[in-house]
Enzyme design. Structure first.
Site, PDB file in Angstrom:
ATOM      1  N   THR A 121     -22.630 -27.230 -14.686  1.00  0.00           N
ATOM      2  CA  THR A 121     -21.582 -28.254 -14.752  1.00  0.00           C
ATOM      3  C   THR A 121     -20.409 -27.688 -15.557  1.00  0.00           C
ATOM      4  O   THR A 121     -20.558 -27.367 -16.737  1.00  0.00           O
ATOM      5  CB  THR A 121     -22.137 -29.530 -15.418  1.00  0.00           C
ATOM      6  OG1 THR A 121     -23.278 -29.958 -14.671  1.00  0.00           O
ATOM      7  CG2 THR A 121     -21.098 -30.635 -15.465  1.00  0.00           C
ATOM      8  N   LYS A 205     -18.694 -33.989 -10.109  1.00  0.00           N
ATOM      9  CA  LYS A 205     -19.874 -33.938 -10.969  1.00  0.00           C
ATOM     10  C   LYS A 205     -19.657 -34.725 -12.265  1.00  0.00           C
ATOM     11  O   LYS A 205     -20.465 -35.560 -12.663  1.00  0.00           O
ATOM     12  CB  LYS A 205     -20.226 -32.472 -11.280  1.00  0.00           C
ATOM     13  CG  LYS A 205     -21.338 -32.283 -12.279  1.00  0.00           C
ATOM     14  CD  LYS A 205     -22.666 -32.838 -11.793  1.00  0.00           C
ATOM     15  CE  LYS A 205     -23.704 -32.839 -12.904  1.00  0.00           C
ATOM     16  NZ  LYS A 205     -24.955 -33.436 -12.513  1.00  0.00           N
ATOM     17  N   CYS A 261     -27.348 -33.857 -20.186  1.00  0.00           N
ATOM     18  CA  CYS A 261     -26.182 -34.005 -19.298  1.00  0.00           C
ATOM     19  C   CYS A 261     -25.240 -35.146 -19.688  1.00  0.00           C
ATOM     20  O   CYS A 261     -24.081 -34.893 -20.002  1.00  0.00           O
ATOM     21  CB  CYS A 261     -26.656 -34.174 -17.859  1.00  0.00           C
ATOM     22  SG  CYS A 261     -27.419 -32.674 -17.219  1.00  0.00           S
ATOM     23  N   ARG A 329     -33.882 -33.106 -25.431  1.00  0.00           N
ATOM     24  CA  ARG A 329     -32.494 -32.878 -25.838  1.00  0.00           C
ATOM     25  C   ARG A 329     -31.747 -34.216 -25.908  1.00  0.00           C
ATOM     26  O   ARG A 329     -31.746 -34.973 -24.949  1.00  0.00           O
ATOM     27  CB  ARG A 329     -31.793 -31.908 -24.863  1.00  0.00           C
ATOM     28  CG  ARG A 329     -32.360 -30.498 -24.960  1.00  0.00           C
ATOM     29  CD  ARG A 329     -31.692 -29.533 -23.994  1.00  0.00           C
ATOM     30  NE  ARG A 329     -32.152 -29.700 -22.624  1.00  0.00           N
ATOM     31  CZ  ARG A 329     -31.766 -28.907 -21.615  1.00  0.00           C
ATOM     32  NH1 ARG A 329     -30.922 -27.919 -21.833  1.00  0.00           N
ATOM     33  NH2 ARG A 329     -32.228 -29.121 -20.399  1.00  0.00           N
TER      34      ARG A 329
END
Ligand SMILES: NC(=O)c1ccc[n+]([C@@H]2O[C@H](COP(=O)([O-])OP(=O)(O)OC[C@H]3O[C@@H](n4cnc5c(N)ncnc54)[C@H](O)[C@@H]3O)[C@@H](O)[C@H]2O)c1
Length: 453
Positions: A121, A205, A261, A329
């Site tokens: 990304t 994205k 993300c 994470r």
């Protein structure tokens, strides 16, 4: 096709395994020697349902190989996928150093006509920068396309093998043809490949992740209003999601979103917008609401049990940022553990898959946090239970065992797994997100609990 995938983490390993499963010869490369050694022996370095079997199939077929020799892997490839991490820098922007390292390595080792596919990304303009970086270092012609990945950990194989859409940033006819061939086995039913500009692919994205994060922060804000006005957010969510224009996905109130993300991509998009002079007020609030939300569960415990938890033991179910993964994470559980530990509590934690990663991540928290392999063992000697992840196995637990073992018989549920009425029947005090706390009459509470029976 001969393919090299650089970066063998969550995205790279899934990409390499799936491309090998459809007949390609894939070299998966990574700079982490331990990772490559483990993968070469068929040992998956993280948990993802079905991936271990697919990795074994790939190795058995001889079509999937692993290497730390990135130069050699690049020199043999027709297509190179870049799947390395793009973590947040201090200012929220995406750190592209690993992507740029790979670009330099590609320039030094490629032959003519290489197709470079960026799956990491990356912000708007990154594919162009990678292309310029390569062109400035080699005379060999090469095409760079952005092909963002939309897989979700926990359902990554299905997402890759049956994608809603494949987004490819290019208008080069040869690159289009290669990408069509590569994805043909996975888009047989819907043929859903979108060819757009590189910049649009990059933005799609970020916009997708930011939109999903917005839905979560939105429902969490609605949950806050519900909690303060005595409305059950579960009923509101059901009514909201039943509207076809809205849909029910990503509308679950809870302890906040985590993972590698959403948090970083929202921040990176804020940075991109700011740099471009755009008003990013919505995105900023999405991020801030989530930061607050991740603190909420610990605050609920402290409000109910008092600010000093010295001598108290809290059992905790769920460490991963979501079910069906071992990824911790940015997981809300890490925040909860740190905060409760700071208040003096001892924590006993259970997660079906993520204990090892959490133990490593929480190294700084010290002795007061232990991990068990049995969800009921962590309840021994605990005052209360806190739930941070909606693993399926938590949905219908043995409430009688929970009641027997917990000293204070209180559950703090950061994922709204249960009906408050069920917990009342089970004679357990229950605190969840955006709903009134409920408790049996004999419960000792520092604060009045509504809905007592
Ligand atoms: N994890 C997800 O669910 C997901 C989904 C879609 C997109 N993405 C994006 O995909 C990218 C990768 O994410 P991930 O979760 O797979 O990360 P990850 O941390 O699991 O894997 C990255 C891998 O790259 C390797 N690496 C780093 N620098 C390298 C270098 N210079 N040379 C060779 N290898 C190197 C690391 O050792 C690691 O194995 C990120 O940009 C992420 O935002 C992730």
């Amino acid at each position: 096709m001969n393919i090299t995938v650089v970066g063998s983490g969550y995205v790279g390993l899934v990409t390499a395994s799936c491309l090998a499963s459809s007949g390609n010869h894939v070299m998966a490369a990574d700079s982490d020697r331990h990772k490559i050694e483990a993968l070469s022996r068929g040992k998956c370095t993280f948990f993802e349902p079905g991936l271990r079997e697919m990795l074994a199939d790939g190795l058995d077929s001889g079509r999937l190989k692993f290497s730390t020799d990135i130069a050699n892997a690049v020199s043999q490839a027709q297509v190179v996928f870049i799947c390395v991490g793009t973590p947040s820098l201090e200012d929220g922007s995406a750190d592209l150093s690993a992507v740029e390292d790979i670009a330099c390595s590609i320039a030094q080792n490629m032959s003519d006509g290489l197709l470079v596919v960026i799956k990491s990304t990356v912000p708007v303009g990154a594919a162009r920068r990678v292309s310029e970086l390569i062109e400035s270092r080699t005379a060999h012609p090469c095409t760079v396309v952005s092909n963002p990945e939309f897989l979700r950990e926990g359902t990554a194989l299905n997402d890759f093998l049956r994608p809603d859409r494949v987004v490819v940033g290019t208008n080069d006819p040869e690159a289009m043809q290669v990408m069509r061939e590569l994805y043909a086995p996975f888009v047989r039913t819907n043929q859903n490949i979108l060819f757009v500009s590189n910049e649009a692919a990059e933005m799609i994205k970020y916009a997708s992740n930011a939109y999903l994060a917005t839905r979560i922060s939105f429902i969490n804000e609605i949950a806050d209003i519900c909690a303060r006005t005595g409305v059950d957010v579960g009923q509101v969510r059901a009514g909201l999601g039943a509207d076809k224009r809205i849909g029910s996905g990503y509308l679950f109130p809870g302890a906040g979103y985590g993972g590698s993300c959403f948090p970083k991509d929202v921040q990176a998009l804020i940075h991109v917008g700011q740099q471009a002079g755009a008003d990013v007020g919505i995105l900023r609030q999405v991020h801030l609401r989530n930061e607050r939300q991740k603190r909420l569960l610990a605050e609920m415990v402290l409000e109910r049990l008092g600010p000093d938890l010295t001598g108290r033991t809290i059992a905790l179910w769920g460490l991963a940022f979501k079910p069906d993964t071992d990824d911790i994470r940015q997981a809300p559980a890490m925040e909860v553990i740190r905060r409760l530990r700071q208040a003096g509590a001892t924590l006993r934690c259970y997660d079906p898959k993520a204990c090892l990663n959490a133990r490593y991540e929480l190294g700084d928290v010290g002795d007061g946090v232990t991990f068990e392999c049995d969800p009921y063992a962590v309840l021994d000697g605990a005052d209360a239970l806190v739930i941070c992840t909606e693993w399926n196995e938590f949905r219908t637990p043995q409430f009688d065992v929970i009641r027997r073992k917990l000293k204070e018989r209180i559950i703090f549920d950061g994922r709204n797994l249960y009906e408050p009425a069920t917990l009342l029947r089970q004679r357990l005090e229950y605190h969840s997100i955006g709903r009134q706390p409920t408790a049996p009459v004999k419960s000792i509470s520092s604060k009045p609990i509504r809905n007592a029976v």
